[in-house]
Design a protein around this motif. Structure first.
Motif, PDB file in Angstrom:
ATOM      1  N   PRO A   1       0.835  -1.221   0.000  1.00 27.71           N
ATOM      2  CA  PRO A   1       0.000   0.000   0.000  1.00 27.71           C
ATOM      3  C   PRO A   1       0.865   1.264   0.000  1.00 27.71           C
ATOM      4  CG  PRO A   1      -0.030  -1.039   2.170  1.00 27.71           C
ATOM      5  CD  PRO A   1       0.901  -1.845   1.312  1.00 27.71           C
ATOM      6  N   SER A   2       1.317   1.666  -1.165  1.00 29.77           N
ATOM      7  CA  SER A   2       2.254   2.793  -1.295  1.00 29.77           C
ATOM      8  C   SER A   2       1.483   4.120  -1.376  1.00 29.77           C
ATOM      9  CB  SER A   2       3.097   2.596  -2.544  1.00 29.77           C
ATOM     10  OG  SER A   2       2.259   2.325  -3.657  1.00 29.77           O
ATOM     11  N   ILE A   3       1.012   4.566  -0.218  1.00 32.42           N
ATOM     12  CA  ILE A   3       0.093   5.718  -0.173  1.00 32.42           C
ATOM     13  C   ILE A   3       0.867   6.982   0.219  1.00 32.42           C
ATOM     14  CG2 ILE A   3      -2.045   6.595   0.830  1.00 32.42           C
ATOM     15  CD1 ILE A   3      -2.659   3.608   1.567  1.00 32.42           C
ATOM     16  N   SER A   4       1.136   7.818  -0.749  1.00 28.12           N
ATOM     17  CA  SER A   4       1.959   9.010  -0.482  1.00 28.12           C
ATOM     18  C   SER A   4       1.270   9.963   0.489  1.00 28.12           C
ATOM     19  CB  SER A   4       2.302   9.722  -1.787  1.00 28.12           C
ATOM     20  OG  SER A   4       1.142   9.913  -2.577  1.00 28.12           O
ATOM     21  N   ALA A   5      -0.051  10.091   0.380  1.00 32.58           N
ATOM     22  CA  ALA A   5      -0.773  11.017   1.253  1.00 32.58           C
ATOM     23  C   ALA A   5      -0.634  10.623   2.718  1.00 32.58           C
ATOM     24  CB  ALA A   5      -2.249  11.067   0.872  1.00 32.58           C
ATOM     25  N   GLN A   6      -0.390   9.337   2.961  1.00 33.99           N
ATOM     26  CA  GLN A   6      -0.278   8.852   4.344  1.00 33.99           C
ATOM     27  C   GLN A   6       1.125   8.350   4.660  1.00 33.99           C
ATOM     28  OE1 GLN A   6      -3.355   5.893   4.280  1.00 33.99           O
ATOM     29  NE2 GLN A   6      -5.014   7.396   4.225  1.00 33.99           N
ATOM     30  N   ASN A   7       2.037   8.562   3.703  1.00 37.37           N
ATOM     31  CA  ASN A   7       3.438   8.178   3.883  1.00 37.37           C
ATOM     32  C   ASN A   7       3.576   6.695   4.251  1.00 37.37           C
ATOM     33  OD1 ASN A   7       6.065   8.952   3.651  1.00 37.37           O
ATOM     34  ND2 ASN A   7       6.272   9.558   5.802  1.00 37.37           N
ATOM     35  N   LYS A   8       2.858   5.876   3.537  1.00 38.62           N
ATOM     36  CA  LYS A   8       2.808   4.434   3.850  1.00 38.62           C
ATOM     37  C   LYS A   8       3.523   3.609   2.776  1.00 38.62           C
ATOM     38  CE  LYS A   8      -1.426   3.293   6.361  1.00 38.62           C
ATOM     39  NZ  LYS A   8      -2.825   2.901   6.123  1.00 38.62           N
TER      40      LYS A   8
ATOM     41  N   ASN B   1       6.297   6.964 -14.893  1.00 32.50           N
ATOM     42  CA  ASN B   1       5.322   6.264 -14.038  1.00 32.50           C
ATOM     43  C   ASN B   1       5.369   6.865 -12.631  1.00 32.50           C
ATOM     44  OD1 ASN B   1       6.297   3.803 -16.022  1.00 32.50           O
ATOM     45  ND2 ASN B   1       4.152   3.566 -15.356  1.00 32.50           N
ATOM     46  N   HIS B   2       4.386   6.501 -11.848  1.00 30.83           N
ATOM     47  CA  HIS B   2       4.487   6.819 -10.417  1.00 30.83           C
ATOM     48  C   HIS B   2       4.099   5.584  -9.625  1.00 30.83           C
ATOM     49  CE1 HIS B   2       0.043   7.343  -9.829  1.00 30.83           C
ATOM     50  NE2 HIS B   2       0.083   7.820 -11.060  1.00 30.83           N
ATOM     51  N   TYR B   3       4.810   5.387  -8.509  1.00 32.41           N
ATOM     52  CA  TYR B   3       4.564   4.178  -7.713  1.00 32.41           C
ATOM     53  C   TYR B   3       3.606   4.430  -6.560  1.00 32.41           C
ATOM     54  CZ  TYR B   3       8.331   6.109  -4.722  1.00 32.41           C
ATOM     55  OH  TYR B   3       9.113   6.919  -3.927  1.00 32.41           O
ATOM     56  N   ASP B   4       3.225   5.687  -6.334  1.00 33.11           N
ATOM     57  CA  ASP B   4       2.289   5.950  -5.234  1.00 33.11           C
ATOM     58  C   ASP B   4       0.846   5.836  -5.722  1.00 33.11           C
ATOM     59  OD1 ASP B   4       2.644   8.327  -6.762  1.00 33.11           O
ATOM     60  OD2 ASP B   4       1.884   9.556  -5.102  1.00 33.11           O
ATOM     61  N   VAL B   5      -0.036   5.525  -4.782  1.00 32.70           N
ATOM     62  CA  VAL B   5      -1.461   5.373  -5.106  1.00 32.70           C
ATOM     63  C   VAL B   5      -2.293   6.243  -4.160  1.00 32.70           C
ATOM     64  CG1 VAL B   5      -1.180   3.005  -5.931  1.00 32.70           C
ATOM     65  CG2 VAL B   5      -1.811   3.406  -3.531  1.00 32.70           C
TER      66      VAL B   5
ATOM     67  N   PHE C   1      13.465   4.964 -17.385  1.00 35.68           N
ATOM     68  CA  PHE C   1      12.285   5.114 -16.528  1.00 35.68           C
ATOM     69  C   PHE C   1      12.507   6.270 -15.549  1.00 35.68           C
ATOM     70  CE2 PHE C   1      11.529   0.645 -17.608  1.00 35.68           C
ATOM     71  CZ  PHE C   1      10.134   0.565 -17.624  1.00 35.68           C
ATOM     72  N   LEU C   2      11.517   7.107 -15.413  1.00 35.75           N
ATOM     73  CA  LEU C   2      11.466   7.990 -14.245  1.00 35.75           C
ATOM     74  C   LEU C   2      10.182   7.622 -13.509  1.00 35.75           C
ATOM     75  CD1 LEU C   2      12.179  11.715 -13.738  1.00 35.75           C
ATOM     76  CD2 LEU C   2      10.085  10.688 -12.871  1.00 35.75           C
ATOM     77  N   ILE C   3      10.338   7.124 -12.286  1.00 34.31           N
ATOM     78  CA  ILE C   3       9.170   6.704 -11.501  1.00 34.31           C
ATOM     79  C   ILE C   3       9.161   7.510 -10.218  1.00 34.31           C
ATOM     80  CG2 ILE C   3       7.919   4.736 -10.560  1.00 34.31           C
ATOM     81  CD1 ILE C   3       9.578   2.898 -12.257  1.00 34.31           C
ATOM     82  N   GLU C   4       8.166   8.367 -10.116  1.00 36.63           N
ATOM     83  CA  GLU C   4       8.120   9.196  -8.909  1.00 36.63           C
ATOM     84  C   GLU C   4       7.134   8.614  -7.900  1.00 36.63           C
ATOM     85  OE1 GLU C   4       6.080  12.804  -8.364  1.00 36.63           O
ATOM     86  OE2 GLU C   4       5.198  12.856 -10.372  1.00 36.63           O
ATOM     87  N   GLY C   5       7.186   9.136  -6.686  1.00 36.50           N
ATOM     88  CA  GLY C   5       6.336   8.608  -5.603  1.00 36.50           C
ATOM     89  C   GLY C   5       5.453   9.666  -4.977  1.00 36.50           C
ATOM     90  N   GLU C   6       5.207  10.754  -5.718  1.00 36.29           N
ATOM     91  CA  GLU C   6       4.392  11.841  -5.148  1.00 36.29           C
ATOM     92  C   GLU C   6       3.383  12.386  -6.151  1.00 36.29           C
ATOM     93  OE1 GLU C   6       7.453  14.550  -3.704  1.00 36.29           O
ATOM     94  OE2 GLU C   6       7.425  13.535  -1.767  1.00 36.29           O
ATOM     95  N   GLU C   7       3.013  11.555  -7.131  1.00 33.24           N
ATOM     96  CA  GLU C   7       2.077  12.040  -8.140  1.00 33.24           C
ATOM     97  C   GLU C   7       0.712  12.301  -7.533  1.00 33.24           C
ATOM     98  OE1 GLU C   7      -0.738  12.219 -11.487  1.00 33.24           O
ATOM     99  OE2 GLU C   7      -0.794  10.839  -9.784  1.00 33.24           O
ATOM    100  N   GLU C   8       0.329  11.442  -6.593  1.00 33.23           N
ATOM    101  CA  GLU C   8      -1.017  11.557  -6.011  1.00 33.23           C
ATOM    102  C   GLU C   8      -1.112  12.698  -5.002  1.00 33.23           C
ATOM    103  OE1 GLU C   8      -3.300  10.229  -7.406  1.00 33.23           O
ATOM    104  OE2 GLU C   8      -2.756   8.287  -8.233  1.00 33.23           O
ATOM    105  N   ILE C   9       0.006  13.330  -4.710  1.00 35.50           N
ATOM    106  CA  ILE C   9      -0.058  14.539  -3.875  1.00 35.50           C
ATOM    107  C   ILE C   9       0.425  15.751  -4.667  1.00 35.50           C
ATOM    108  CG2 ILE C   9       0.005  13.390  -1.628  1.00 35.50           C
ATOM    109  CD1 ILE C   9       3.036  13.933  -1.551  1.00 35.50           C
ATOM    110  N   GLY C  10       0.336  15.656  -6.006  1.00 39.64           N
ATOM    111  CA  GLY C  10       0.565  16.841  -6.836  1.00 39.64           C
ATOM    112  C   GLY C  10       1.972  16.978  -7.405  1.00 39.64           C
TER     113      GLY C  10
END
Lengths: 448, 448
Positions: B27-34, B83-87, B144-153
């Protein structure tokens, strides 16, 4: 001699006050169903000690019990006191400088939740009964109706008044509330505004949608904003067809009383911490006889930290309208729903909540005149005004329609009392002087 | 032969898919830093196993690491995958029919949080690399550029792109997202809208007041409602001076592409559970090139059960505007603040949040043409459309301004995928066919 009398009464109630503080220590919060039984027991017990001819707990309509008590006096005249034993929740707690349920006397003020609204007034009334008991008896018969649901809109009191009308019959009714304005003028308050509370709700989709779809998907928050905006102009005028139709014209006495009120914008802005200047619509006239449509709350969509790019599917607003004689609360809610349909918002639904009619005792009533005469004596003719009605609401019309009794409010609060707010307080001087005033009124009624 | 090729690729990615499900279970949730570290570790590990020439974790700007990887191919052409790995958080959990982080194949669909947005696409891309590795090597270089903060803007991706521009240099960029519309037409999506998020706040008093004072005390909720209402007409037109000034005219190719889109109101209403019919402003044209001002949330006063007769002292609204080329997000927020002042709402403050520019790859770009040609072959010429830009937003403009690379979205979702919603899913057939399509694109680019 007169000064001596004032000193004696004031000293009596002041001395007795701390022994009555137990009443203020019980957190009788109707909204949270807290401390009700304990509070009722305290009052019943106190009435018995004071020698009531009758004490009853009414609860046939469920909800918090209504306490009825009757004391016999030396004349045929009967005064009915209306009080309520419930108080508002003390939140926000961190803004209190003292404990809300630990009454504290400080700088000449008594701080406690309910001391102004409305426990302090009952204590003053009880203390006067005690004084009369010890000094030749009550000049009038006294009845009490004390309800426990005023702070949640008095939903049941009308039923009790109707079914116990005979028991409650009286010549005069002294309400809760009343006191001094921001200039420290004592006010004889002769009525209350009406009110209708309601909720406006709208839904535009089954669930919240991604805001990228906003070119075609409707937004419940926008619908609500537009619907609300269609109901009021920028000066606060209500844009609802028929809204003002049933308002009765003010009589000359009421107009005269309004013209004598001192509506001091600077003081009001300061007292209430207003961040915007009071506009032209703010006036003594509108405070007495003006309508309002007030948004009490707005809820829609994402309300957390940061942002969430959604289209809210649901939105709602809580509102109230303050009403004047003879506006009908239920009819007003219906007119608003009708206007929404006319304005193109048939999807915005009005859920009717609590309603109360406005009420005014005619200012030429002999009871009002007597209260004013004694006010002039106790507070000085330049410091005693007649307020045709306060801007707040209460179930007075329900009393009057059944009991046909003139109602006045002659209380002990001042402009800084802050009912419903943290640090609710009254001034000890007002408590003493207000008790003496009431003593004089009861005596005068006994001599009628 | 061609059919055989399709079958082979589709069988390969289908067979490999379950072995990649571990990625969906975190559960890679950027909004909750999980679950960020675990997810990053999984991807880095996978890249190494697949024989990446270079794998790097960038985190010099703090926040969640950006993963960079580079694979060598048999030609000089280089494709950059974003891509982004956060959901998104999986809430509301009770609306899920399967466990959000327990990928489940059911009725030909794969259900999991992130399967559409955007984990599934990475899996397809990884699977194709594996296939090419086993069958003669990659036709192109792949980065590849895969970021982890797409879901927080995507607050930091621009910094990374600027400071690593040389490493990221490529001939073509394939973005996340893209797929089929509500008619199951495959879309070659060539851009994104811009966005500016902001909050509007107003205060009218130091604390909430009793609503009986509403004849003279201003109401923050009413101020907010009036201020909001002054910014938009009933058709959704933004009433802000200069708002539309910087919009570039559509070129003929874009107009043509829009005219070929099938904007089916009935299907959209049904798909999105709309409770009100789509108005005239809803059109293919506005979906591509229309502006919106969306209230994301409203907060003011009492929002609990029942009623509370207060005048709210504070009110706030969260909003976003979707923008098109060449609107400047920051300038738009400033124009809104300016308009509020002009409209008499200087006390209503605009707090600027997140902003992104819109972006469109020119439709006559040879990369777009190649994607369309292969789309016609794989999906059929009648079922393949060009979408000049999707209505959502992302940091594509930040990539392009630095990297000068054409960007397209050619993904695997369908109209029922429900990204950000419960029961997020893709269809297995789309996953397989989309993977084959991408295989064909990479091959074609290698032969250029």
């Amino acid at each position: 001699m007169k000064d001596d009398e004032k000193k004696i009464i004031e000293a009596f109630v002041e001395e007795e006050l701390p022994s009555l503080f137990d009443y203020l220590k019980i957190p009788s919060i109707s909204a949270q169903n807290k401390g009700i039984d304990k509070t009722v027991a305290w009052i019943v017990d106190k009435f018995k000690i004071l020698g009531a001819a009758k004490v009853e707990k009414w609860n046939e309509n469920d909800g918090n019990p209504v306490i009825f008590a009757e004391f016999n006096g030396k004349s045929e005249q009967t005064v009915l006191f209306y009080n309520h034993y419930d108080v508002q929740p003390p939140d926000p707690l961190d803004e209190w400088l003292t404990e809300p349920f630990e009454p504290t006397i400080k700088d000449g003020k008594i701080f406690a939740r309910g001391i102004c609204d409305d426990k302090g007034e009952l204590l003053s009334r009880l203390s006067l009964i005690d004084y009369f008991n010890q000094n030749g008896g009550l000049p009038v018969n006294i009845k009490f109706l004390i309800e426990g649901e005023e702070e949640i809109g008095s939903p049941r009191v009308e039923k009790y008044v109707c079914s116990h009308a005979e028991q409650l019959s009286a010549d005069y009714c002294i309400w809760e509330g009343g006191g001094k304005d921001e200039h420290d003028n004592f006010q004889i308050t002769c009525g209350l505004k009406g009110i209708v509370s309601f909720e406006m709700k709208v839904a535009t989709a089954k669930k919240d949608l991604h805001s990228s779809l906003a070119t075609f998907a409707d937004n419940a928050a926008w619908r609500l904003v537009e619907a609300l905006n269609s109901l009021r102009d920028k000066d606060g005028q209500v844009l609802v067809d028929g809204f003002y139709d049933d308002i009765v014209l003010l009589d000359e006495n009421t107009k005269q009383a309004i013209s004598e009120l001192d509506f001091d914008k600077d003081k009001l802005e300061k007292n209430y911490g207003l961040l915007r200047p009071i506009s032209d619509r703010g006036s003594a006239d509108s405070l007495v006889n003006g309508n309002t449509i007030t948004i009490n709350g707005l809820t829609s969509g994402y309300e957390g930290d940061g942002s969430k790019t959604i289209i809210p599917s649901r939105a709602s607003a809580k509102l109230d309208c303050r009403l004047v004689p003879d506006q009908d609360p239920q009819k007003i809610a219906q007119l608003i729903q009708k206007q929404l349909v006319v304005n193109g918002f048939s999807d915005v639904k009005v859920d009717l909540g609590h309603g109360e009619y406005a009420f005014r005792t005619p200012l030429n009533d002999s009871f009002v005149k007597l209260c004013k005469k004694i006010g002039d004596e106790v507070y000085g003719v330049d410091n005693c005004l007649i307020l045709p009605n306060m801007p707040g609401s209460g179930p007075a019309q329900q009393f009057n329609s059944e009991l046909k009794v003139p109602i006045v409010m002659v209380g002990i609060h001042y402009a800084g009392s802050g009912p419903h707010s943290p640090n609710e307080n009254i001034r000890l001087e007002d408590y003493k002087e207000g008790s003496f005033y009431l003593y004089k009124v009861l005596q005068a009624l006994g001599n009628k």
